[in-house]
Design a protein around this motif. Structure first.
Motif, PDB file in Angstrom:
ATOM      1  N   ALA A  18      -1.749   1.514  15.242  1.00 44.69           N
ATOM      2  CA  ALA A  18      -1.733   2.604  14.258  1.00 44.69           C
ATOM      3  C   ALA A  18      -2.258   3.874  14.879  1.00 44.69           C
ATOM      4  CB  ALA A  18      -2.585   2.225  13.044  1.00 44.69           C
ATOM      5  N   GLU A  19      -1.761   5.005  14.398  1.00 41.59           N
ATOM      6  CA  GLU A  19      -2.276   6.318  14.782  1.00 41.59           C
ATOM      7  C   GLU A  19      -2.633   7.068  13.507  1.00 41.59           C
ATOM      8  OE1 GLU A  19      -0.185   7.906  18.804  1.00 41.59           O
ATOM      9  OE2 GLU A  19       1.095   7.775  17.034  1.00 41.59           O
ATOM     10  N   PHE A  20      -3.687   7.855  13.583  1.00 37.78           N
ATOM     11  CA  PHE A  20      -4.142   8.613  12.416  1.00 37.78           C
ATOM     12  C   PHE A  20      -4.147  10.092  12.757  1.00 37.78           C
ATOM     13  CE2 PHE A  20      -5.853   4.371  12.277  1.00 37.78           C
ATOM     14  CZ  PHE A  20      -5.528   3.971  10.992  1.00 37.78           C
ATOM     15  N   TYR A  21      -3.711  10.902  11.799  1.00 36.23           N
ATOM     16  CA  TYR A  21      -3.510  12.328  12.055  1.00 36.23           C
ATOM     17  C   TYR A  21      -4.390  13.192  11.168  1.00 36.23           C
ATOM     18  CZ  TYR A  21       0.732  10.389  14.067  1.00 36.23           C
ATOM     19  OH  TYR A  21       1.612   9.655  14.801  1.00 36.23           O
ATOM     20  N   ALA A  22      -4.725  14.357  11.690  1.00 31.44           N
ATOM     21  CA  ALA A  22      -5.411  15.363  10.883  1.00 31.44           C
ATOM     22  C   ALA A  22      -4.416  16.011   9.924  1.00 31.44           C
ATOM     23  CB  ALA A  22      -6.026  16.420  11.795  1.00 31.44           C
ATOM     24  N   GLY A  23      -4.943  16.579   8.841  1.00 26.45           N
ATOM     25  CA  GLY A  23      -4.109  17.395   7.969  1.00 26.45           C
ATOM     26  C   GLY A  23      -3.727  16.742   6.657  1.00 26.45           C
ATOM     27  N   ILE A  25      -4.457  12.885   4.114  1.00 24.88           N
ATOM     28  CA  ILE A  25      -5.212  11.631   4.008  1.00 24.88           C
ATOM     29  C   ILE A  25      -4.279  10.462   4.310  1.00 24.88           C
ATOM     30  CG2 ILE A  25      -6.569  10.116   2.505  1.00 24.88           C
ATOM     31  CD1 ILE A  25      -7.298  12.478   0.802  1.00 24.88           C
ATOM     32  N   THR A  26      -4.756   9.518   5.123  1.00 25.22           N
ATOM     33  CA  THR A  26      -4.062   8.244   5.295  1.00 25.22           C
ATOM     34  C   THR A  26      -4.793   7.192   4.469  1.00 25.22           C
ATOM     35  OG1 THR A  26      -3.381   8.770   7.553  1.00 25.22           O
ATOM     36  CG2 THR A  26      -3.331   6.446   6.914  1.00 25.22           C
ATOM     37  N   ALA A  27      -4.065   6.509   3.596  1.00 23.94           N
ATOM     38  CA  ALA A  27      -4.650   5.418   2.814  1.00 23.94           C
ATOM     39  C   ALA A  27      -4.468   4.111   3.565  1.00 23.94           C
ATOM     40  CB  ALA A  27      -3.958   5.318   1.458  1.00 23.94           C
ATOM     41  N   ILE A  28      -5.481   3.249   3.493  1.00 21.18           N
ATOM     42  CA  ILE A  28      -5.317   1.857   3.932  1.00 21.18           C
ATOM     43  C   ILE A  28      -5.311   1.007   2.673  1.00 21.18           C
ATOM     44  CG2 ILE A  28      -6.299  -0.065   5.232  1.00 21.18           C
ATOM     45  CD1 ILE A  28      -7.541   1.931   7.141  1.00 21.18           C
ATOM     46  N   VAL A  29      -4.223   0.265   2.491  1.00 22.56           N
ATOM     47  CA  VAL A  29      -4.005  -0.501   1.270  1.00 22.56           C
ATOM     48  C   VAL A  29      -3.732  -1.948   1.662  1.00 22.56           C
ATOM     49  CG1 VAL A  29      -2.437  -0.768  -0.702  1.00 22.56           C
ATOM     50  CG2 VAL A  29      -3.064   1.521   0.079  1.00 22.56           C
ATOM     51  N   LEU A 210      -0.198  -0.177   5.223  1.00 21.37           N
ATOM     52  CA  LEU A 210      -0.253  -1.351   4.357  1.00 21.37           C
ATOM     53  C   LEU A 210      -0.578  -2.570   5.208  1.00 21.37           C
ATOM     54  CD1 LEU A 210       0.337  -2.189   1.395  1.00 21.37           C
ATOM     55  CD2 LEU A 210       2.745  -2.387   2.029  1.00 21.37           C
ATOM     56  N   LEU A 211      -1.723  -3.206   4.903  1.00 21.77           N
ATOM     57  CA  LEU A 211      -2.115  -4.431   5.624  1.00 21.77           C
ATOM     58  C   LEU A 211      -1.727  -5.624   4.770  1.00 21.77           C
ATOM     59  CD1 LEU A 211      -5.791  -4.103   7.005  1.00 21.77           C
ATOM     60  CD2 LEU A 211      -3.680  -4.267   8.339  1.00 21.77           C
ATOM     61  N   ASP A 212      -1.166  -6.654   5.390  1.00 22.80           N
ATOM     62  CA  ASP A 212      -0.874  -7.851   4.602  1.00 22.80           C
ATOM     63  C   ASP A 212      -2.086  -8.782   4.614  1.00 22.80           C
ATOM     64  OD1 ASP A 212      -0.838  -9.417   6.923  1.00 22.80           O
ATOM     65  OD2 ASP A 212       1.345  -9.532   7.026  1.00 22.80           O
ATOM     66  N   ALA A 213      -1.976  -9.895   3.894  1.00 17.71           N
ATOM     67  CA  ALA A 213      -3.123 -10.781   3.700  1.00 17.71           C
ATOM     68  C   ALA A 213      -3.612 -11.392   5.010  1.00 17.71           C
ATOM     69  CB  ALA A 213      -2.753 -11.886   2.708  1.00 17.71           C
ATOM     70  N   ARG A 214      -2.773 -11.371   6.052  1.00 20.98           N
ATOM     71  CA  ARG A 214      -3.176 -11.948   7.343  1.00 20.98           C
ATOM     72  C   ARG A 214      -3.635 -10.891   8.340  1.00 20.98           C
ATOM     73  NH1 ARG A 214       1.372 -14.926   9.796  1.00 20.98           N
ATOM     74  NH2 ARG A 214       2.473 -13.087   9.057  1.00 20.98           N
ATOM     75  N   GLY A 215      -3.867  -9.668   7.864  1.00 20.36           N
ATOM     76  CA  GLY A 215      -4.387  -8.639   8.748  1.00 20.36           C
ATOM     77  C   GLY A 215      -3.358  -8.071   9.708  1.00 20.36           C
ATOM     78  N   ARG A 216      -2.099  -8.066   9.292  1.00 23.95           N
ATOM     79  CA  ARG A 216      -1.047  -7.426  10.089  1.00 23.95           C
ATOM     80  C   ARG A 216      -0.586  -6.176   9.366  1.00 23.95           C
ATOM     81  NH1 ARG A 216       1.252 -10.895  13.928  1.00 23.95           N
ATOM     82  NH2 ARG A 216       0.242 -12.924  13.830  1.00 23.95           N
ATOM     83  N   VAL A 217      -0.142  -5.192  10.128  1.00 20.71           N
ATOM     84  CA  VAL A 217       0.403  -3.987   9.515  1.00 20.71           C
ATOM     85  C   VAL A 217       1.792  -4.334   8.982  1.00 20.71           C
ATOM     86  CG1 VAL A 217       1.126  -1.603   9.872  1.00 20.71           C
ATOM     87  CG2 VAL A 217      -0.894  -2.486  11.069  1.00 20.71           C
ATOM     88  N   ALA A 219       3.479  -2.193   6.947  1.00 21.24           N
ATOM     89  CA  ALA A 219       4.212  -0.918   6.990  1.00 21.24           C
ATOM     90  C   ALA A 219       3.219   0.205   7.229  1.00 21.24           C
ATOM     91  CB  ALA A 219       4.955  -0.667   5.685  1.00 21.24           C
ATOM     92  N   MET A 220       3.676   1.255   7.907  1.00 19.30           N
ATOM     93  CA  MET A 220       2.859   2.458   8.050  1.00 19.30           C
ATOM     94  C   MET A 220       3.790   3.653   8.117  1.00 19.30           C
ATOM     95  SD  MET A 220      -0.181   3.485  10.650  1.00 19.30           S
ATOM     96  CE  MET A 220      -1.080   4.989  10.278  1.00 19.30           C
ATOM     97  N   GLY A 221       3.457   4.686   7.340  1.00 17.17           N
ATOM     98  CA  GLY A 221       4.303   5.879   7.354  1.00 17.17           C
ATOM     99  C   GLY A 221       4.073   6.690   6.101  1.00 17.17           C
ATOM    100  N   PRO A 222       5.033   7.557   5.749  1.00 12.60           N
ATOM    101  CA  PRO A 222       4.892   8.347   4.528  1.00 12.60           C
ATOM    102  C   PRO A 222       4.721   7.423   3.315  1.00 12.60           C
ATOM    103  CG  PRO A 222       6.723   9.160   5.861  1.00 12.60           C
ATOM    104  CD  PRO A 222       6.263   7.880   6.498  1.00 12.60           C
TER     105      PRO A 222
END
Ligand SMILES: Nc1ncnc2c1ncn2[C@@H]1O[C@H](COP(=O)(O)OP(=O)(O)O)[C@@H](O)[C@H]1O
Ligand SMILES: [Mg+2]
Length: 268
Positions: A18-23, A25-29, A210-217, A219-222
């Motif tokens: 994962a990459e996180f950007y300024a500008g 908010i990125t949610a972790i769900v 979006l993290l699944d129940a097993r700690g895998r990504v 989905a990530m994006g808009p």
């Protein structure tokens, strides 16, 4: 990056990239136990992944630094953490706790800056109160004020990572807190927030991991793409209806089909 709490124990986070950007908010769900809090701890360098790294890029051409290798003082001058619960002892007042944010960033006392941080987090009226006497929602506002005081004292790039920062707040306070975090992001900071309330994610967070129940990504994006009804259905195993007002999705409602037996139990 892959992380487990003990050697040989099952991975809590698996091959997370994962990459996180300024500008914005990125949610972790993700569901309970998915590893959201653990991911924040890895990003803060509080725990070290077994493989892979969490790295924090320096400006210009200096190579990225692995956060777990940064000295604590250097970390506190670029990374700000709002844990799920602050648990200070010794009956500190709200003002004293907010001041600690400045000290963490290596800055000297500045009563104006502390007052501003308290006002922005709406705890100005609580300044002289003992933290231990406050409601959990008020304590969360103090956590936000401390983070704002720390951020204010950091001149270079900074990231704010918050773990369910509004979970105990009423809807009005939660909206104020998230509006403040959005302003922080728009001022050029990286802001990453663990949230459960999907309407808050849709309203305030342009990006979602979006993290699944097993700690895998999973989905990530808009956010609009990540929180599609289909993605949520596969993650949570429930059919979802996006409800919209004026064309804007405001909430997601699960369509739960009761079994015949439950229905008869629910009817008078
Ligand atoms: N300090 C710890 N030691 C061992 N296991 C832990 C520790 N903290 C969390 N876990 C486990 O790691 C998994 C992920 O926890 P956590 O990151 O808190 O999930 P989330 O924040 O998504 O609810 C859970 O199975 C939890 O029991
Ligand atoms: Mg958690």
């Amino acid at each position: 990056m892959t992380f487990s709490y003990a050697p040989g124990a099952p991975a809590v986070l698996s091959e997370v990239s994962a990459e996180f950007y300024a500008g914005a908010i990125t949610a972790i769900v993700g569901p309970n136990g998915a590893g959201k809090s653990t991911l924040l701890r890895v990003l803060l360098g509080l725990v070290r992944p077994q493989s892979g790294v969490a790295a924090w890029p320096e400006p210009a051409s200096v190579p990225a630094q692995t956060v777990a290798d940064m000295p604590a003082g250097a970390r506190a001058r670029s990374l700000v953490y709002i844990p799920q619960r602050l648990s200070p002892a010794f009956g500190f007042t709200v003002r004293e706790l907010v001041e600690m944010g400045r000290h963490a960033a290596g800055a000297g006392p500045d009563s104006g800056a502390i007052a501003r941080a308290m006002e922005r987090a709406r705890v100005g009226g609580l300044a002289a109160r003992s933290f231990d006497e406050l409601s959990v929602g008020q304590q969360q506002r103090v956590g936000l004020a401390r983070a704002l005081a720390q951020l204010d004292a950091i001149e270079g790039p900074a990231a704010l990572l918050a773990d369910e920062p509004a979970a105990a707040m009423d809807p009005l306070e939660a909206t104020h807190a998230l509006t403040t975090l959005l302003a922080v992001a728009r001022a050029g900071r990286v802001v990453v927030v663990v949230l459960h309330d999907l309407s808050q994610v849709l309203a305030f967070c342009a990006r979602t991991l979006l993290l699944d129940a097993r700690g895998r990504v999973s989905a990530m994006g808009p956010t609009g793409e990540v929180l599609s009804p289909r993605a949520l259905e596969s993650l949570l195993g429930l059919p979802f209806d996006p409800a919209s007002v004026g064309g804007r999705v405001v909430t997601l409602v699960a369509r739960v089909t009761l079994s015949a037996r439950d229905e008869s139990a629910a009817s008078p």
